[in-house]
Design a protein around this motif. Structure first.
Motif, PDB file in Angstrom:
ATOM      1  N   SER A  30     -12.558   8.865 -10.714  1.00 50.47           N
ATOM      2  CA  SER A  30     -12.290   8.624 -12.136  1.00 50.47           C
ATOM      3  C   SER A  30     -12.013   9.928 -12.766  1.00 50.47           C
ATOM      4  O   SER A  30     -11.036   9.732 -13.815  1.00 50.47           O
ATOM      5  CB  SER A  30     -13.812   8.161 -12.588  1.00 50.47           C
ATOM      6  N   LEU A  31     -12.510  10.990 -12.281  1.00 49.33           N
ATOM      7  CA  LEU A  31     -11.749  12.178 -13.140  1.00 49.33           C
ATOM      8  C   LEU A  31     -10.312  12.391 -12.726  1.00 49.33           C
ATOM      9  O   LEU A  31      -9.485  12.680 -13.557  1.00 49.33           O
ATOM     10  CB  LEU A  31     -12.548  13.555 -12.206  1.00 49.33           C
ATOM     11  N   PHE A  32     -10.018  11.858 -11.355  1.00 54.49           N
ATOM     12  CA  PHE A  32      -8.421  12.078 -11.164  1.00 54.49           C
ATOM     13  C   PHE A  32      -7.557  11.188 -11.974  1.00 54.49           C
ATOM     14  O   PHE A  32      -6.657  11.606 -12.523  1.00 54.49           O
ATOM     15  CB  PHE A  32      -8.356  11.772  -9.761  1.00 54.49           C
ATOM     16  N   TYR A  33      -7.976   9.821 -12.235  1.00 53.64           N
ATOM     17  CA  TYR A  33      -7.192   9.010 -12.820  1.00 53.64           C
ATOM     18  C   TYR A  33      -7.054   9.248 -14.415  1.00 53.64           C
ATOM     19  O   TYR A  33      -6.265   8.853 -14.866  1.00 53.64           O
ATOM     20  CB  TYR A  33      -7.885   7.655 -12.462  1.00 53.64           C
ATOM     21  N   ALA A  34      -8.381   9.952 -14.786  1.00 54.67           N
ATOM     22  CA  ALA A  34      -8.251  10.445 -16.201  1.00 54.67           C
ATOM     23  C   ALA A  34      -7.054  11.307 -16.503  1.00 54.67           C
ATOM     24  O   ALA A  34      -6.286  11.216 -17.428  1.00 54.67           O
ATOM     25  CB  ALA A  34      -9.589  10.985 -16.619  1.00 54.67           C
ATOM     26  N   VAL A  35      -6.865  12.131 -15.567  1.00 60.11           N
ATOM     27  CA  VAL A  35      -5.683  13.266 -15.531  1.00 60.11           C
ATOM     28  C   VAL A  35      -4.327  12.479 -15.498  1.00 60.11           C
ATOM     29  O   VAL A  35      -3.412  12.683 -16.252  1.00 60.11           O
ATOM     30  CB  VAL A  35      -6.100  14.165 -14.646  1.00 60.11           C
ATOM     31  N   CYS A  36      -4.444  11.416 -14.471  1.00 57.31           N
ATOM     32  CA  CYS A  36      -3.273  10.529 -14.598  1.00 57.31           C
ATOM     33  C   CYS A  36      -2.810   9.881 -15.678  1.00 57.31           C
ATOM     34  O   CYS A  36      -1.888   9.780 -16.051  1.00 57.31           O
ATOM     35  CB  CYS A  36      -3.353   9.668 -13.383  1.00 57.31           C
ATOM     36  N   ALA A  37      -4.159   9.334 -16.162  1.00 55.35           N
ATOM     37  CA  ALA A  37      -3.733   8.556 -17.385  1.00 55.35           C
ATOM     38  C   ALA A  37      -3.338   9.404 -18.570  1.00 55.35           C
ATOM     39  O   ALA A  37      -2.693   8.962 -19.551  1.00 55.35           O
ATOM     40  CB  ALA A  37      -5.180   7.957 -17.754  1.00 55.35           C
TER      41      ALA A  37
END
Length: 486
Positions: A30-37
């Motif tokens: 989730s933390l990784f995808y937040a940066v991707c988003a």
């Protein structure tokens, strides 16, 4: 009593440990995808003067695809001990991208933002496959719920970050990347345990292959990505500001994540393929008929398409993970392509809209949608026919194997009974009876020697004794003597 209690407690402790690990992976993802988003939605630069969201996407999306393709080709040639370098390098690329984008946003330097897009695309493609690989050891429902939670939490976090000033956004993203790297490193530090959990489900998934995942779902998602790229570009051009289109896309992403999560949480017998087909059918209907509805068509269509596109991508991610859960290398390669291929489709669709200057209500939108969904329907028919024939062939082969196994077992039981009867009549010892049964199966002295852990001379001695007691002169006569009656 104490041992019994300890034995009963062990599975509970193991289950708790698995739950903690799954929670940790989901949190890190989730933390990784937040940066991707934040890069997908240009959170740091959207609406700022001197920046073009389309130019940013035109660098980010091809970078993702090219690095993913290189990763898919190279990961199998990389020694297992060195594969950890991929996500490590991916996190470093994302850290560099975040810093460059902050510098670009503060100094309004567009070239820096494009460099950040290249690093971000590389970082995502090098890291995301390992997160999906970390989910593979768990059950299908757990994989689906983790994917839905990751998408929902990532978009919500990014929406909250969009309210922060640039310096605070930089700090939040760096902390998120540090947390993501820590969570993934904890999971990858014990690959043996993960491999053991993964291997337990491998046999059940071996019948699925590459075409089952990519022929229809993968190509269908790619086609839809092109359509969505066209729709997104036209809607963004028709909207009052770029921020509006971004917000609409985020809302669509939240709707998709919630729908995906609720479906797998509530359905007793969930199927990503069924979900995939329903979404495509609804989208096909909506894209074809929404242009004839009154009102703000561009906004309505963009919300509709954004939710469907993200829901289809989540379904594709799920299908890839559960299909290749038994084969880590193939999972990493397939997941890299599944993660980046839709971005390539988005890039193509975006540039089609730009080159042809398509209007929000242009007939070309409907024409493109019709063409791609006709392609999807054709592929679906081919896939369904092949899948039906494959299931029927596998079922018939399974039944044939079961019949042959039962027949062979019955024949063996008859030989064993006949050998016991002859042994009792002619005074054979237990060892001679064992050898007699093997000889009746046509086995040679070498096989008998290895099976019973005897020397070949000893086997030959027993064989002569058996021949003398039974009054036969060859192994063929023994086979005929003990052979089951037809």
């Amino acid at each position: 009593m104490g041992d019994a209690r300890a034995h009963r407690a062990a599975p509970i402790g193991a289950a708790k440990d698995d739950n903690r690990r799954l929670t940790l992976v989901t949190l890190g993802f989730s933390l990784f995808y937040a940066v991707c988003a934040s890069f997908f939605y240009s959170t740091a630069t959207a609406g700022r003067p001197g920046f073009s969201t389309q130019a940013f996407d035109n660098v980010l999306n091809p970078a993702m695809f090219l690095v993913a393709a290189a990763f898919a080709l190279g990961v199998g040639r990389t020694p297992a001990a060195r594969r950890i370098l991929y996500p490590a390098l991916g996190h470093l690329c994302l850290i560099g991208a975040v810093i460059l984008l902050f510098a670009a946003a503060v100094g309004t330097d567009a070239p820096l933002s494009l460099a950040a897009a290249v690093l971000a695309g590389a970082g995502m493609s090098l890291t995301a496959p390992f997160y999906f690989g970390a989910l593979a050891p768990w059950g299908h429902r757990s994989v689906a719920l983790a994917c839905g939670a990751m998408a929902l939490a990532g978009i919500v976090l990014d929406m909250a970050w969009a309210l922060a000033p640039p310096a605070a956004l930089l700090a939040l993203q760096l902390v998120a990347l540090a947390g993501s790297a820590w969570c993934l490193a904890r999971e990858l530090r014990d690959p043996k345990q993960a491999a053991e959990r993964t291997g337990a489900r491998g046999a059940a998934l071996a019948a699925r292959d590459f075409l089952n995942v990519f022929l229809v779902p993968g190509l269908g998602t790619f086609a839809l990505s092109i359509v969505y790229g066209i729709i997104d570009a036209t809607a963004a051009g028709a909207g009052p500001a770029p921020e509006v289109a971004v917000t609409i896309s985020k809302i669509g992403g939240i709707v998709a994540a919630v729908a995906f999560t609720l479906y797998f949480a509530a359905a007793r017998r969930s199927s990503a393929t069924l979900l995939f087909n329903v979404v495509f059918g609804v989208l096909a209907t909506g894209i074809l008929f929404l242009p004839f509805l009154p009102g703000d068509y561009a906004v309505a269509l963009n919300i509709f398409a954004a939710a469907g596109w993200k829901l289809v991508m989540l379904s594709l991610f799920y299908l890839v993970v559960v299909t290749y859960a038994h084969d880590r290398l193939r999972l990493l390669a397939a997941m890299a392509l599944a993660y980046a291929l839709p971005r390539l489709g988005l890039f193509i669709g975006l540039n089609i809209a730009i080159v042809l200057s398509i209007g929000a209500t242009a007939d070309f939108v409907r024409t493109t949608a019709v063409a791609f969904f006709l392609l999807y329907l054709i592929l679906m028919v081919v896939w369904l026919v092949n899948a039906h024939e494959r299931r029927r062939a596998l079922g018939e082969a399974r039944e044939a194997r079961e019949r042959l196994d039962r027949y062979a077992q019955n024949q063996q039981d008859v030989r064993r009974a006949r050998a016991a009867e002859l042994a009792a009549e002619h005074g054979l010892t237990n060892r001679e009876t064992d050898i007699l049964l093997l000889l009746a199966q046509g086995r040679d002295a070498q096989f008998v020697s290895e099976a019973l852990f005897l020397s070949r001379n000893t086997v030959k001695s027993y064989q002569k004794s058996i021949y003398a007691k039974l009054g036969v002169h060859s192994k063929q006569e023994i086979i005929e003597l003990i052979a089951p009656s037809r």
